[in-house]
Design an enzyme around this catalytic site. Sequence first.
Site, short mmCIF file in Angstrom:
data_model
loop_
_atom_site.label_atom_id
_atom_site.label_comp_id
_atom_site.label_asym_id
_atom_site.label_seq_id
_atom_site.Cartn_x
_atom_site.Cartn_y
_atom_site.Cartn_z
N ASN A 31 0.84 -1.21 0.00
CA ASN A 31 0.00 0.00 0.00
C ASN A 31 0.87 1.25 0.00
OD1 ASN A 31 -2.52 1.33 -0.01
ND2 ASN A 31 -2.44 1.64 2.19
N ARG A 41 -20.73 3.55 8.61
CA ARG A 41 -19.90 2.40 8.28
C ARG A 41 -19.90 1.41 9.43
NH1 ARG A 41 -14.18 4.79 6.32
NH2 ARG A 41 -14.40 5.72 8.38
N PHE A 64 5.65 0.24 12.02
CA PHE A 64 4.47 0.84 11.38
C PHE A 64 3.75 -0.15 10.47
CE2 PHE A 64 7.45 4.37 12.06
CZ PHE A 64 6.64 5.31 12.66
N LEU A 87 6.89 -8.92 6.39
CA LEU A 87 7.21 -9.42 7.73
C LEU A 87 6.80 -10.88 7.92
CD1 LEU A 87 6.45 -6.40 10.11
CD2 LEU A 87 8.54 -6.97 8.85
N SER A 136 -3.45 2.21 18.10
CA SER A 136 -4.54 3.03 17.57
C SER A 136 -5.56 3.32 18.65
CB SER A 136 -5.21 2.27 16.42
OG SER A 136 -6.45 2.84 16.09
N LYS A 144 -4.90 -4.55 16.73
CA LYS A 144 -4.07 -3.64 17.53
C LYS A 144 -4.12 -4.02 19.00
CE LYS A 144 -2.54 -0.89 14.27
NZ LYS A 144 -1.11 -0.88 13.89
N TYR A 168 -9.77 -4.57 12.60
CA TYR A 168 -8.54 -3.78 12.64
C TYR A 168 -8.18 -3.43 14.09
CZ TYR A 168 -5.73 0.49 12.68
OH TYR A 168 -4.78 1.44 12.97
N PHE A 192 -4.54 8.88 17.13
CA PHE A 192 -5.91 9.28 16.86
C PHE A 192 -6.06 9.39 15.32
CE2 PHE A 192 -5.93 8.95 21.22
CZ PHE A 192 -7.25 8.91 21.64
#
Length: 335
Positions: free
Chosen positions: A35, A291, A80, A59, A124, A152, A148, A177
């Site tokens: 991405n 969503r 990241f 990874l 996050s 995290k 997602y 954030f």
Amino acid sequence: MAILVTGGAGYIGSHAVVELLKENYEVIVVDNLSNSKIDSINRVKEIAGKDFPFYICNLSNKEALTDIFRAHSIEAVMHFAGLKAVGESVSIPLKYYYTNIIGTLNLCEVMKEFNVKKLIFSSSATVYGNPEIVPIKEDFPLSATNPYGQTKLMIENILKDLHVSDPSWRIVLLRYFNPIGAHESGRIGENPNGIPNNIMPYITQVAIGNLEKLSVFGNDYDTVDGTGVRDFIHVTDLVKGHIKALEYTQHHEGIETFNLGTGQGYSVLDLVNTFKDVTGQEIPYVITERRPGDIGVCYADPTKAENKLGWRAEKNLLEMCQDSWTWQSKNPKGY
């Protein structure tokens, strides 16, 4: 001091590499370019006026990761790399669990093998789930409303368990954030593949004419104008928080968590209107359904980061909008 940056060709990672080089750290970057684009690496080198090793590496490929650690005297890692779109994670959860968790497990195993025990992890605000009150403090209850966020939260728990098993690890969990903005040069910025999942690149692509209109997901939240409220933070401020976190690991053992936000909530329509005011660009939009996995209000209490890291966000919403537009207007098709 040599720092490995995973996902260093991506939006936040590339800005972090610029800041690390500015602070005279030695940098090694890995990214699988799923991405992101190699152009961002070339532009980071141009901005910094410095070269650094870059490896195209997933990874999930533990052998390749081991070879990179063998080739360099790495002392700390900024992690990241990972998939990051809330809506997409609801559609393809297995890919998110596999990519984010397996990648982090491999990274930690290789770090352990080479006795590298300083880690800055990109977490996050989604780990707070749907908080009952705001602003959000680090000791609030944790949960997640989408896959997602679950990845995290799982990784945070894995890293906490890792520290329990070996207290010599020095780990900082940074709960982001909503990063927006771009490097002031306009040379690097957020460059999603396909239709953007995040709001600011969607706004800028509408402004530049690549997209017809913005979809605002829901106007029936309990907020000032019915649209979702978020804590938007300039990406440059965010990565400066990583530098402070890295410095923190030099002097503190243990595992610590910090919010990285401004402490100010703005609605989606606040963002749209501010962007219009700053740039003069009209942003046509339509209201659509919420969503899956989204929440109404989410903004930080960043006091702990200010007190313990000596960090606070400095850039305001106008600067975030201006820098986002500078990036997009100079790069209408992205990289």
